[in-house]
Write a protein that holds these residues in place. Sequence first.
Motif, PDB file in Angstrom:
ATOM      1  N   ALA A   1       5.235   6.010 -12.128  1.00  0.00           N
ATOM      2  CA  ALA A   1       4.335   4.898 -12.434  1.00  0.00           C
ATOM      3  C   ALA A   1       5.084   3.907 -13.309  1.00  0.00           C
ATOM      4  O   ALA A   1       5.677   4.294 -14.310  1.00  0.00           O
ATOM      5  CB  ALA A   1       3.103   5.422 -13.153  1.00  0.00           C
TER       6      ALA A   1
ATOM      7  N   ARG B   1       2.158   1.919  -3.497  1.00  0.00           N
ATOM      8  CA  ARG B   1       1.116   2.541  -4.329  1.00  0.00           C
ATOM      9  C   ARG B   1       0.886   3.991  -3.903  1.00  0.00           C
ATOM     10  O   ARG B   1       0.658   4.871  -4.725  1.00  0.00           O
ATOM     11  CB  ARG B   1      -0.177   1.726  -4.230  1.00  0.00           C
ATOM     12  N   TYR B   2       0.969   4.203  -2.606  1.00  0.00           N
ATOM     13  CA  TYR B   2       0.824   5.577  -2.086  1.00  0.00           C
ATOM     14  C   TYR B   2       1.927   6.484  -2.632  1.00  0.00           C
ATOM     15  O   TYR B   2       1.653   7.597  -3.087  1.00  0.00           O
ATOM     16  CB  TYR B   2       0.847   5.535  -0.558  1.00  0.00           C
ATOM     17  N   TYR B   3       3.149   6.029  -2.600  1.00  0.00           N
ATOM     18  CA  TYR B   3       4.266   6.815  -3.123  1.00  0.00           C
ATOM     19  C   TYR B   3       4.057   7.117  -4.609  1.00  0.00           C
ATOM     20  O   TYR B   3       4.395   8.195  -5.079  1.00  0.00           O
ATOM     21  CB  TYR B   3       5.589   6.071  -2.926  1.00  0.00           C
ATOM     22  N   GLU B   4       3.526   6.157  -5.328  1.00  0.00           N
ATOM     23  CA  GLU B   4       3.261   6.390  -6.746  1.00  0.00           C
ATOM     24  C   GLU B   4       2.192   7.476  -6.903  1.00  0.00           C
ATOM     25  O   GLU B   4       2.336   8.399  -7.705  1.00  0.00           O
ATOM     26  CB  GLU B   4       2.793   5.091  -7.410  1.00  0.00           C
ATOM     27  N   ARG B   5       1.155   7.354  -6.073  1.00  0.00           N
ATOM     28  CA  ARG B   5       0.048   8.304  -6.155  1.00  0.00           C
ATOM     29  C   ARG B   5       0.501   9.732  -5.899  1.00  0.00           C
ATOM     30  O   ARG B   5       0.045  10.670  -6.548  1.00  0.00           O
ATOM     31  CB  ARG B   5      -1.029   7.894  -5.146  1.00  0.00           C
ATOM     32  N   ILE B   6       1.393   9.902  -4.933  1.00  0.00           N
ATOM     33  CA  ILE B   6       1.837  11.263  -4.612  1.00  0.00           C
ATOM     34  C   ILE B   6       3.044  11.681  -5.456  1.00  0.00           C
ATOM     35  O   ILE B   6       3.646  12.722  -5.212  1.00  0.00           O
ATOM     36  CB  ILE B   6       2.168  11.427  -3.112  1.00  0.00           C
ATOM     37  N   GLY B   7       3.416  10.850  -6.414  1.00  0.00           N
ATOM     38  CA  GLY B   7       4.447  11.252  -7.360  1.00  0.00           C
ATOM     39  C   GLY B   7       5.871  11.119  -6.861  1.00  0.00           C
ATOM     40  O   GLY B   7       6.786  11.742  -7.394  1.00  0.00           O
TER      41      GLY B   7
ATOM     42  N   ARG C   1       1.495  -3.942 -11.992  1.00  0.00           N
ATOM     43  CA  ARG C   1       2.678  -3.084 -12.047  1.00  0.00           C
ATOM     44  C   ARG C   1       3.936  -3.938 -12.213  1.00  0.00           C
ATOM     45  O   ARG C   1       4.065  -4.978 -11.560  1.00  0.00           O
ATOM     46  CB  ARG C   1       2.801  -2.274 -10.757  1.00  0.00           C
TER      47      ARG C   1
ATOM     48  N   GLU D   1       0.829  -1.214   0.000  1.00  0.00           N
ATOM     49  CA  GLU D   1       0.000   0.000   0.000  1.00  0.00           C
ATOM     50  C   GLU D   1       0.860   1.259   0.000  1.00  0.00           C
ATOM     51  O   GLU D   1       0.487   2.276  -0.574  1.00  0.00           O
ATOM     52  CB  GLU D   1      -0.917   0.039   1.225  1.00  0.00           C
ATOM     53  N   THR D   2       1.992   1.172   0.693  1.00  0.00           N
ATOM     54  CA  THR D   2       2.886   2.328   0.764  1.00  0.00           C
ATOM     55  C   THR D   2       3.494   2.601  -0.606  1.00  0.00           C
ATOM     56  O   THR D   2       3.614   3.763  -1.021  1.00  0.00           O
ATOM     57  CB  THR D   2       3.984   2.057   1.799  1.00  0.00           C
TER      58      THR D   2
END
Lengths: 137, 137
Positions: free
Chosen positions: A28, A18-24, A37, A15-16
Amino acid sequence: MKIGELARATGTHIETIRYYERIGLLPAPDRTAANYRSYGDAHRARLSFVRHSRELGFTIDEVRSLLDLSDHPARDCGEADRIASTHLEQVESKIAQLAALRDELARIVGRCRGGLAGDCRVIEALGDHRLCAADHP
Amino acid sequence: MKIGELARATGTHIETIRYYERIGLLPAPDRTAANYRSYGDAHRARLSFVRHSRELGFTIDEVRSLLDLSDHPARDCGEADRIASTHLEQVESKIAQLAALRDELARIVGRCRGGLAGDCRVIEALGDHRLCAADHP
DNA sequence: TATGCAGCCTGTAGCAACTACGGGGTCAAG
DNA sequence: CTTGACCCCGTAGTTGCTACAGGCTGCATA
């Protein structure tokens, strides 16, 4: 490698990542045909950098700046040094703060002799800041 | 006294006071005709207790337990001692953690000699945990 | 072939402990 | 009578994740 593998390789929760990806913070990655992924070594290195920085207590924003520097090797590294030095100062002052706190807590705890809450020095000390030996945060 | 006065008297933000009331840490005070909150000394003492406890790093839940004990003087104070002792241990381990961190940061910062980010030891150290002297969080 | 289960996907909500904001009511001084 | 300081409420934002819910995918086994 898939996300689970990367997670295991870097000691990070899925989850972390994916979170890092989400916040850039992480780019990706490519996706497999099944929309999974797919990471390579560069991703792993970058995530390790992030994790290590976070473990050292840098904020996400600081990590962002440090990553940016690491992405631009031709830039001056004064900024990296400044971020790290400032952080070091913060850690040092946090330690001092906690040490004062520890002393105060030790003093408070040491005064408890058991018995009723009405006579408890812990409770009393919490209610009255003037009983403190020194300033604490 | 009104909320602003209480805030000044205890070094607390007004919003924080209302927040404490909302989560049941402070009792809802009487209201004036204009629907303003009206506090007395008991409120001030209780809020001081809360603030002091929070400054010492107790969580809201711990503060709740400590307040509960303080509200029931006839109860055994072993619980208060237990909460404070546990917290003291946590603070001590946090200090140890931060000290390790500080050492690592100092080591990393000390290696920066200026120049380009591509050659920067700070950036390098962040990317490679193996360059660390010791375990840190 | 069916089926089970680990692993992946998305999106959203929750945690602590506040802090900030928007839109409005109240009150005393000038 | 207006200005400004103060108060009200409710809601959303903060940091750095973590935890679902509900639904695919992929591989091994019966």
